[in-house]
Design a protein around this motif. Structure first.
Motif, PDB file in Angstrom:
ATOM      1  N   SER A   1       0.826  -1.208   0.000  1.00  0.00           N
ATOM      2  CA  SER A   1       0.000   0.000   0.000  1.00  0.00           C
ATOM      3  C   SER A   1       0.859   1.256   0.000  1.00  0.00           C
ATOM      4  O   SER A   1       0.518   2.251  -0.650  1.00  0.00           O
ATOM      5  CB  SER A   1      -0.918   0.001   1.222  1.00  0.00           C
ATOM      6  N   ILE A   2       1.984   1.221   0.719  1.00  0.00           N
ATOM      7  CA  ILE A   2       2.877   2.386   0.726  1.00  0.00           C
ATOM      8  C   ILE A   2       3.460   2.593  -0.673  1.00  0.00           C
ATOM      9  O   ILE A   2       3.501   3.732  -1.174  1.00  0.00           O
ATOM     10  CB  ILE A   2       3.980   2.211   1.783  1.00  0.00           C
ATOM     11  N   CYS A   3       3.895   1.519  -1.304  1.00  0.00           N
ATOM     12  CA  CYS A   3       4.430   1.634  -2.671  1.00  0.00           C
ATOM     13  C   CYS A   3       3.362   2.110  -3.646  1.00  0.00           C
ATOM     14  O   CYS A   3       3.638   2.946  -4.518  1.00  0.00           O
ATOM     15  CB  CYS A   3       5.002   0.295  -3.129  1.00  0.00           C
ATOM     16  N   THR A   4       2.156   1.615  -3.504  1.00  0.00           N
ATOM     17  CA  THR A   4       1.065   2.052  -4.382  1.00  0.00           C
ATOM     18  C   THR A   4       0.763   3.523  -4.165  1.00  0.00           C
ATOM     19  O   THR A   4       0.532   4.268  -5.118  1.00  0.00           O
ATOM     20  CB  THR A   4      -0.200   1.208  -4.129  1.00  0.00           C
ATOM     21  N   MET A   5       0.786   3.958  -2.902  1.00  0.00           N
ATOM     22  CA  MET A   5       0.499   5.366  -2.630  1.00  0.00           C
ATOM     23  C   MET A   5       1.600   6.268  -3.202  1.00  0.00           C
ATOM     24  O   MET A   5       1.311   7.338  -3.729  1.00  0.00           O
ATOM     25  CB  MET A   5       0.369   5.605  -1.131  1.00  0.00           C
ATOM     26  N   LEU A   6       2.845   5.831  -3.129  1.00  0.00           N
ATOM     27  CA  LEU A   6       3.948   6.676  -3.601  1.00  0.00           C
ATOM     28  C   LEU A   6       4.081   6.675  -5.118  1.00  0.00           C
ATOM     29  O   LEU A   6       4.407   7.708  -5.716  1.00  0.00           O
ATOM     30  CB  LEU A   6       5.263   6.220  -2.963  1.00  0.00           C
ATOM     31  N   TYR A   7       3.836   5.529  -5.768  1.00  0.00           N
ATOM     32  CA  TYR A   7       4.139   5.413  -7.192  1.00  0.00           C
ATOM     33  C   TYR A   7       2.924   5.290  -8.093  1.00  0.00           C
ATOM     34  O   TYR A   7       3.042   5.530  -9.288  1.00  0.00           O
ATOM     35  CB  TYR A   7       5.050   4.200  -7.427  1.00  0.00           C
ATOM     36  N   ALA A   8       1.779   4.882  -7.583  1.00  0.00           N
ATOM     37  CA  ALA A   8       0.618   4.647  -8.448  1.00  0.00           C
ATOM     38  C   ALA A   8      -0.657   5.103  -7.752  1.00  0.00           C
ATOM     39  O   ALA A   8      -1.602   4.350  -7.616  1.00  0.00           O
ATOM     40  CB  ALA A   8       0.523   3.168  -8.810  1.00  0.00           C
ATOM     41  N   ASN A   9      -0.675   6.345  -7.331  1.00  0.00           N
ATOM     42  CA  ASN A   9      -1.804   6.853  -6.547  1.00  0.00           C
ATOM     43  C   ASN A   9      -2.869   7.452  -7.464  1.00  0.00           C
ATOM     44  O   ASN A   9      -3.175   8.635  -7.402  1.00  0.00           O
ATOM     45  CB  ASN A   9      -1.297   7.891  -5.545  1.00  0.00           C
ATOM     46  N   ILE A  10      -3.464   6.614  -8.298  1.00  0.00           N
ATOM     47  CA  ILE A  10      -4.501   7.078  -9.218  1.00  0.00           C
ATOM     48  C   ILE A  10      -5.816   7.188  -8.452  1.00  0.00           C
ATOM     49  O   ILE A  10      -6.249   6.248  -7.792  1.00  0.00           O
ATOM     50  CB  ILE A  10      -4.637   6.103 -10.402  1.00  0.00           C
ATOM     51  N   CYS A  11      -6.443   8.339  -8.566  1.00  0.00           N
ATOM     52  CA  CYS A  11      -7.733   8.609  -7.900  1.00  0.00           C
ATOM     53  C   CYS A  11      -7.657   8.324  -6.391  1.00  0.00           C
ATOM     54  O   CYS A  11      -8.636   7.885  -5.794  1.00  0.00           O
ATOM     55  CB  CYS A  11      -8.860   7.804  -8.530  1.00  0.00           C
ATOM     56  N   CYS A  12      -6.501   8.525  -5.809  1.00  0.00           N
ATOM     57  CA  CYS A  12      -6.266   8.315  -4.364  1.00  0.00           C
ATOM     58  C   CYS A  12      -6.518   6.871  -3.922  1.00  0.00           C
ATOM     59  O   CYS A  12      -6.770   6.611  -2.744  1.00  0.00           O
ATOM     60  CB  CYS A  12      -7.083   9.277  -3.524  1.00  0.00           C
TER      61      CYS A  12
ATOM     62  N   GLY B   1      -4.309   4.477  -3.861  1.00  0.00           N
ATOM     63  CA  GLY B   1      -3.178   4.071  -3.041  1.00  0.00           C
ATOM     64  C   GLY B   1      -3.306   4.581  -1.615  1.00  0.00           C
ATOM     65  O   GLY B   1      -2.983   3.875  -0.658  1.00  0.00           O
ATOM     66  N   PHE B   2      -3.798   5.799  -1.459  1.00  0.00           N
ATOM     67  CA  PHE B   2      -4.005   6.361  -0.126  1.00  0.00           C
ATOM     68  C   PHE B   2      -5.097   5.604   0.618  1.00  0.00           C
ATOM     69  O   PHE B   2      -4.958   5.301   1.808  1.00  0.00           O
ATOM     70  CB  PHE B   2      -4.353   7.853  -0.241  1.00  0.00           C
ATOM     71  N   MET B   3      -6.172   5.273  -0.095  1.00  0.00           N
ATOM     72  CA  MET B   3      -7.246   4.510   0.551  1.00  0.00           C
ATOM     73  C   MET B   3      -6.758   3.108   0.936  1.00  0.00           C
ATOM     74  O   MET B   3      -7.106   2.592   2.001  1.00  0.00           O
ATOM     75  CB  MET B   3      -8.456   4.424  -0.389  1.00  0.00           C
ATOM     76  N   ALA B   4      -5.923   2.491   0.082  1.00  0.00           N
ATOM     77  CA  ALA B   4      -5.365   1.177   0.409  1.00  0.00           C
ATOM     78  C   ALA B   4      -4.481   1.265   1.640  1.00  0.00           C
ATOM     79  O   ALA B   4      -4.489   0.358   2.488  1.00  0.00           O
ATOM     80  CB  ALA B   4      -4.573   0.637  -0.782  1.00  0.00           C
ATOM     81  N   LEU B   5      -3.729   2.358   1.767  1.00  0.00           N
ATOM     82  CA  LEU B   5      -2.884   2.540   2.947  1.00  0.00           C
ATOM     83  C   LEU B   5      -3.732   2.675   4.206  1.00  0.00           C
ATOM     84  O   LEU B   5      -3.402   2.098   5.255  1.00  0.00           O
ATOM     85  CB  LEU B   5      -1.993   3.761   2.766  1.00  0.00           C
ATOM     86  N   ILE B   6      -4.828   3.384   4.118  1.00  0.00           N
ATOM     87  CA  ILE B   6      -5.716   3.534   5.281  1.00  0.00           C
ATOM     88  C   ILE B   6      -6.266   2.172   5.705  1.00  0.00           C
ATOM     89  O   ILE B   6      -6.264   1.827   6.897  1.00  0.00           O
ATOM     90  CB  ILE B   6      -6.865   4.520   4.959  1.00  0.00           C
ATOM     91  N   TYR B   7      -6.725   1.373   4.742  1.00  0.00           N
ATOM     92  CA  TYR B   7      -7.256   0.052   5.084  1.00  0.00           C
ATOM     93  C   TYR B   7      -6.161  -0.879   5.608  1.00  0.00           C
ATOM     94  O   TYR B   7      -6.419  -1.725   6.456  1.00  0.00           O
ATOM     95  CB  TYR B   7      -7.977  -0.564   3.888  1.00  0.00           C
ATOM     96  N   SER B   8      -4.942  -0.712   5.124  1.00  0.00           N
ATOM     97  CA  SER B   8      -3.841  -1.528   5.634  1.00  0.00           C
ATOM     98  C   SER B   8      -3.546  -1.198   7.091  1.00  0.00           C
ATOM     99  O   SER B   8      -3.304  -2.098   7.901  1.00  0.00           O
ATOM    100  CB  SER B   8      -2.587  -1.306   4.794  1.00  0.00           C
TER     101      SER B   8
END
Length: 134
Positions: free
Chosen positions: A43-54, A56-63
């Motif tokens: 989730s951190i990698c997704t938020m930093l490199y592939a944060n399309i439509c947020c 990655g940020f939402m995945a980080l919150i759920y993680s």
């Protein structure tokens, strides 16, 4: 009513209990369940490199929610939040791949159009001679 016979043969009188092996009861415990995955690094990698439509940020919150539930001992809640995080990470990854592929295709088409336009301008200049100012 006739008594049914036991499913085993009784020991003969000549055998005593001392000659038989002793039995032991060994409690068998099931191996501990592995803790549910929280996919925090993904989730951190997704938020930093592939944060399309947020996503990655939402995945980080759920993680993070999944990790909190795991620390509290609520494994079903942790599994639920972890699977949601995984789905968001996969969605963000697929959208990122599609966006990069679309960008590459657009660049290829634009570059081919520019080269075709340059070639046509060069061909026109070769056929029309320029005599200079009159």
């Amino acid at each position: 009513m006739e008594r049914s016979r036991p499913p085993y043969e009784p020991l003969s009188e000549a055998l005593d209990m001392q000659g038989l092996p002793r039995s032991a009861v060994i409690p068998v415990e099931s191996p501990p369940q592995p803790p549910p995955r929280d996919h925090l690094v993904w989730s951190i990698c997704t938020m930093l490199y592939a944060n399309i439509c947020c996503l990655g940020f939402m995945a980080l919150i759920y993680s993070v929610k999944s990790r909190d539930r795991k620390l509290l001992g609520d494994y079903s809640g942790a599994m639920s939040y972890g699977s949601t995080s995984k789905q968001l990470n996969i969605t963000a990854l697929v959208l990122s791949i599609l966006l990069v592929a679309l960008a590459i295709i657009i660049v290829i088409f634009v570059a081919s159009d520019i080269t075709a336009a340059i070639k046509s301008v060069v061909n026109e200049q070769e056929h029309h001679t320029f005599y200079g100012p009159t």
